[in-house]
Design an enzyme around this catalytic site. Structure first.
Site, PDB file in Angstrom:
ATOM      1  N   HIS A 126       0.526  -1.355   0.483  1.00 21.96           N
ATOM      2  CA  HIS A 126       0.343  -0.574   0.302  1.00 21.96           C
ATOM      3  C   HIS A 126       0.727   1.214  -0.187  1.00 21.96           C
ATOM      4  CE1 HIS A 126      -4.293  -1.536   1.639  1.00 21.96           C
ATOM      5  NE2 HIS A 126      -3.442  -2.634   0.397  1.00 21.96           N
ATOM      6  N   PRO A 140      -3.999  -0.026  19.137  1.00 23.86           N
ATOM      7  CA  PRO A 140      -4.034   0.050  16.951  1.00 23.86           C
ATOM      8  C   PRO A 140      -4.037   1.005  16.019  1.00 23.86           C
ATOM      9  CG  PRO A 140      -5.312  -0.980  17.999  1.00 23.86           C
ATOM     10  CD  PRO A 140      -5.606  -0.380  19.247  1.00 23.86           C
ATOM     11  N   TYR A 197       3.554   6.546  10.373  1.00 21.95           N
ATOM     12  CA  TYR A 197       3.130   5.701  10.158  1.00 21.95           C
ATOM     13  C   TYR A 197       4.280   4.393   8.950  1.00 21.95           C
ATOM     14  CZ  TYR A 197      -0.371   2.153   8.419  1.00 21.95           C
ATOM     15  OH  TYR A 197      -2.323   1.874   8.473  1.00 21.95           O
TER      16      TYR A 197
HETATM   17  C1  PHB Z   1      -6.330  -4.741  10.989  1.00 24.53           C
HETATM   18  O1  PHB Z   1      -6.985  -5.514  11.642  1.00 24.53           O
HETATM   19  O2  PHB Z   1      -6.128  -4.565   9.611  1.00 24.53           O
HETATM   20  C2  PHB Z   1      -5.545  -2.953  11.239  1.00 24.53           C
HETATM   21  C3  PHB Z   1      -6.004  -2.685  12.156  1.00 24.53           C
HETATM   22  C4  PHB Z   1      -5.212  -1.740  12.611  1.00 24.53           C
HETATM   23  C5  PHB Z   1      -4.300  -0.975  12.520  1.00 24.53           C
HETATM   24  C6  PHB Z   1      -4.141  -1.191  10.729  1.00 24.53           C
HETATM   25  C7  PHB Z   1      -5.330  -2.020   9.876  1.00 24.53           C
HETATM   26  O3  PHB Z   1      -4.017   0.212  12.633  1.00 24.53           O
END
Ligand code: PHB
Ligand code: APR
Length: 393
Positions: A72, A293, A384
């Site tokens: 990505h 997350p 990021y």
């Molecule tokens: C995911 O579970 O795909 C996921 C979780 C947290 C993020 C990005 C993707 O910041």
């Protein structure tokens, strides 16, 4: 039983460290509390930084990731019924991220370990840690009713947030830093095409949402919910309706919904333990830190810890550089605190932290600034894709 490095925990941290050591000719044994199937059944995040993908390739487990993972070059931020794109390539020096599920990373590592013939002991409920202050540390546990002593040179505590390792650091020298958030993420996995080709992180007055994916046919969505919320109260219909109500209309109209194949609520937490080493014990991954997350940093931080510990141990065994051992905690924590800051900041900017309309307006101004200026986009993008690793010396 004797080995060079005893590893507690067969999550991604323990397995990746084990694989790198194995390839470098350094013997290791993994001792895991659960079964292999249980470890593989845990649904976790799925965004890999370039440092993580490089390390997985170095460990010779990158083949399926490179074939099936999705690179990505951007992520999207939604707020006020609009979407702004963060062009990662442009703002983070040509870097990108790889979308490939943690479950798949774990599966690849388990297969490679089995092929290499390295020893993993599963379903061991009673591991204990001994003599880490001396030069003959060991693990003790029971296998098939028999007491086993695993003698080693070093112990890697890769046993996650609920593990035992960090408690082996005496409380007088162990510092713990924690922040608990007043909300959780309700996640749904579904066999449906993702609503967007890139991840969408969204702020809304009703709460945060995230549109993620595992493949072109499998989507992962999240909603911010109060911690008091029960997963049983969320039918699939209720979930899809709420998700659509938080998305910009143009996105909601593209959403393909379907039955959930997994649905759960996870609390959000920031946590760090310092130092990350004591005598011959080294903490790695979730055993030493948890991030919310929102920045997709959990697995990536585990990988950067592994990077530092592996590079140090490789030099210890191959070049006699025991002088590097005391550097592990400082090197790892330097990157961890910066990632903690980013994860906390993304969480604060995108979630409904307070009912005060003033706070909400400040959040919108912050989102506008960080997604609407070169300097804001650069800060977002560089964090990021992941901050660089330092040399271990
Ligand atoms: C995911 O579970 O795909 C996921 C979780 C947290 C993020 C990005 C993707 O910041
Ligand atoms: N003895 C043996 N194994 C243990 C013990 C114990 N006392 N306690 C925990 N374990 C095992 C767990 O069963 C688990 O399989 O340690 C493993 C830790 O794995 P994870 O929790 O996955 O932690 P880690 O390997 O550090 O992975 C980093 O990235 O996306 C994030 O939080 C997510 O799992 C994630 C992480």
């Amino acid at each position: 039983m004797r080995t060079q490095v005893a590893i507690i925990g067969a999550g991604p941290a323990g397995l990746l460290l084990g694989q790198l050591l194995q390839n470098a000719g350094i013997s290791n044994v993994i001792v895991e509390r659960r079964s292999g199937d249980y470890v593989l059944s845990r649904i976790r995040a799925g965004v890999l930084e370039e440092g993580t993908t490089r390390l997985l390739r170095e460990a010779k487990v990158g083949q399926r990731m490179d074939a099936e993972g999705m690179v990505h070059h951007g992520v999207q931020i939604a707020f006020m019924d609009q979407i702004r794109r963060v062009d990662l390539e442009r703002y983070a020096d040509g870097k990108s991220v790889m979308v490939y599920g943690q479950t798949e990373v774990t599966r690849d590592l388990m297969e490679a370990r089995a092929k290499a013939g390295a020893v993993s002991l599963y379903e061991i409920p009673d591991v204990s840690i001994h003599n880490v202050e001396t030069d003959h540390p060991s693990l003790q546990f029971t296998v098939n009713g028999e007491k086993e002593i695993l003698e080693c040179d070093y112990i890697a505590g890769c046993d996650g947030f609920h593990g035992i390792s960090r408690h082996a650091i005496p409380s007088e020298i162990r510092g713990e830093y924690e922040k608990v958030y007043p909300f959780g993420w309700l996640g749904v996995l579904s066999e449906t095409p993702p609503v967007s080709s890139e991840l969408i992180y969204g702020a809304h007055s009703k709460g945060f949402f995230l549109c993620s994916m595992r493949s072109l046919t499998r989507s992962r969505y999240y909603l911010e919910v109060p911690l008091t919320e029960k997963v049983e109260h969320w039918s699939d219909d209720r979930f899809w309706t709420e998700l659509c109500s938080r998305m910009p209309e143009s996105t909601a109209s593209q959403l393909v919904s379907g039955p959930s194949i997994e649905k759960s609520i996870a609390p959000l937490r920031s946590f760090v333990v310092e130092p990350m080493q004591y005598g011959r014990l080294f903490l790695v991954g979730d055993a030493a830190h948890i991030v919310p997350p929102t920045g997709a940093k959990g697995l990536n931080l585990a990988a950067s810890d592994v990077n530092y510990l592996f590079r140090i141990l490789e030099k210890v065994y191959h070049a006699g550089r025991t002088d590097l051992l005391p550097r592990y905690s400082g090197l790892a924590l330097d990157r961890i605190w910066k990632s903690q800051r980013f994860s906390w900041w993304m969480t604060s900017m995108l979630h409904r932290l307070s009912a005060n309309p003033f706070d909400h307006r400040v959040q919108l101004a912050e989102l506008d600034y960080f997604t609407g200026s070169d300097e804001g986009l650069r800060t977002l993008a560089r964090n990021y894709v992941g901050l660089p690793y330092q040399d271990v010396g």
